[in-house]
Write a protein that holds these residues in place. Structure first.
Motif, short mmCIF file in Angstrom:
data_model
loop_
_atom_site.label_atom_id
_atom_site.label_comp_id
_atom_site.label_asym_id
_atom_site.label_seq_id
_atom_site.Cartn_x
_atom_site.Cartn_y
_atom_site.Cartn_z
N ALA A 63 9.63 14.32 -6.69
CA ALA A 63 8.48 13.42 -6.83
C ALA A 63 8.24 12.64 -5.54
N ALA A 64 9.31 12.19 -4.89
CA ALA A 64 9.15 11.45 -3.63
C ALA A 64 8.55 12.35 -2.55
N TRP A 86 4.85 12.77 -3.38
CA TRP A 86 4.16 11.51 -3.10
C TRP A 86 3.88 11.39 -1.61
N ARG A 87 4.93 11.55 -0.81
CA ARG A 87 4.80 11.40 0.64
C ARG A 87 3.85 12.45 1.23
N ASP A 93 1.40 14.09 -0.24
CA ASP A 93 0.01 13.87 -0.63
C ASP A 93 -0.60 12.70 0.13
N VAL A 94 0.15 11.65 0.32
CA VAL A 94 -0.37 10.49 1.06
C VAL A 94 -0.62 10.85 2.52
N ASP A 150 -3.51 19.20 -7.55
CA ASP A 150 -3.54 18.26 -8.68
C ASP A 150 -3.45 19.00 -10.01
N THR A 158 -5.23 5.47 -9.58
CA THR A 158 -6.01 5.92 -8.43
C THR A 158 -7.22 5.01 -8.20
N GLY A 169 -2.17 12.37 -6.39
CA GLY A 169 -0.83 12.75 -6.79
C GLY A 169 0.10 11.58 -7.08
N PRO A 170 0.14 10.55 -6.21
CA PRO A 170 1.01 9.42 -6.50
C PRO A 170 0.70 8.73 -7.83
N LEU A 188 2.08 10.96 -10.59
CA LEU A 188 3.54 10.88 -10.68
C LEU A 188 3.98 9.55 -11.28
N ALA A 189 3.36 8.46 -10.86
CA ALA A 189 3.73 7.14 -11.40
C ALA A 189 3.40 7.06 -12.89
#
Length: 141
Positions: free
Chosen positions: A14-15, A18-19, A21-22, A68, A99, A120-121, A124-125
């Motif tokens: 997940a990390a 997250w990273r 996608d950002v 996504d 979002t 994505g973040p 995931l959250a």
């Protein structure tokens, strides 16, 4: 022992998503496809609902990428396995709220011309929150 190792791997996955996608504004198939394939033994109609919704929206309106959709499949299956339909609906709702909040914050700090935040973040959250609630909330384990 295995549960702890699986938990560490899921958090690391997940990390990384997250990273990625950002930074890159996309969710890579090499991270999303293995998770979707790994979730298939627990597939259900409720589990496919999130990905189905995103696929329909992506076809009808655009703005939702294939990453996504693939992420929604694995997250939807996991959430449905633990919480059923209510959890999937809650995760979809919370992902979009997260979002939208990120978008409002970006507009506040960077101006309205700033591009939309990665989705994505938020997904995931939201899935993590719903899974945690389902597993350890008032009616969980």
């Amino acid at each position: 022992m295995w549960g702890g190792l699986v938990g560490i791997l899921v958090v690391a996955w997940a990390a990384a998503l997250w990273r990625f996608d950002v930074r890159e504004r996309r969710l890579p198939a090499w991270l999303t496809l293995p998770a979707a394939a790994g979730a298939l033994p627990w597939i259900s109609l409720a589990g496919c609902a999130w990905a189905g919704l995103y696929l329909a929206l992506g076809v009808a309106r655009g703005g939702i990428g294939g990453g996504d959709i693939k992420l929604a499949l694995s997250l939807g299956i996991a959430v449905a396995h633990v919480t059923g339909w209510p959890g999937v609906l809650a995760a979809v709702f919370l992902a979009n709220v997260a979002t939208l909040v990120a978008q409002a914050a970006r507009w506040h700090w960077a101006g309205a011309g700033d591009p939309a935040p990665a989705h994505g973040p938020g997904m995931l959250a939201a899935a993590g929150s719903v899974l945690a609630w389902g597993m350890w909330g008032p009616h969980g384990i």
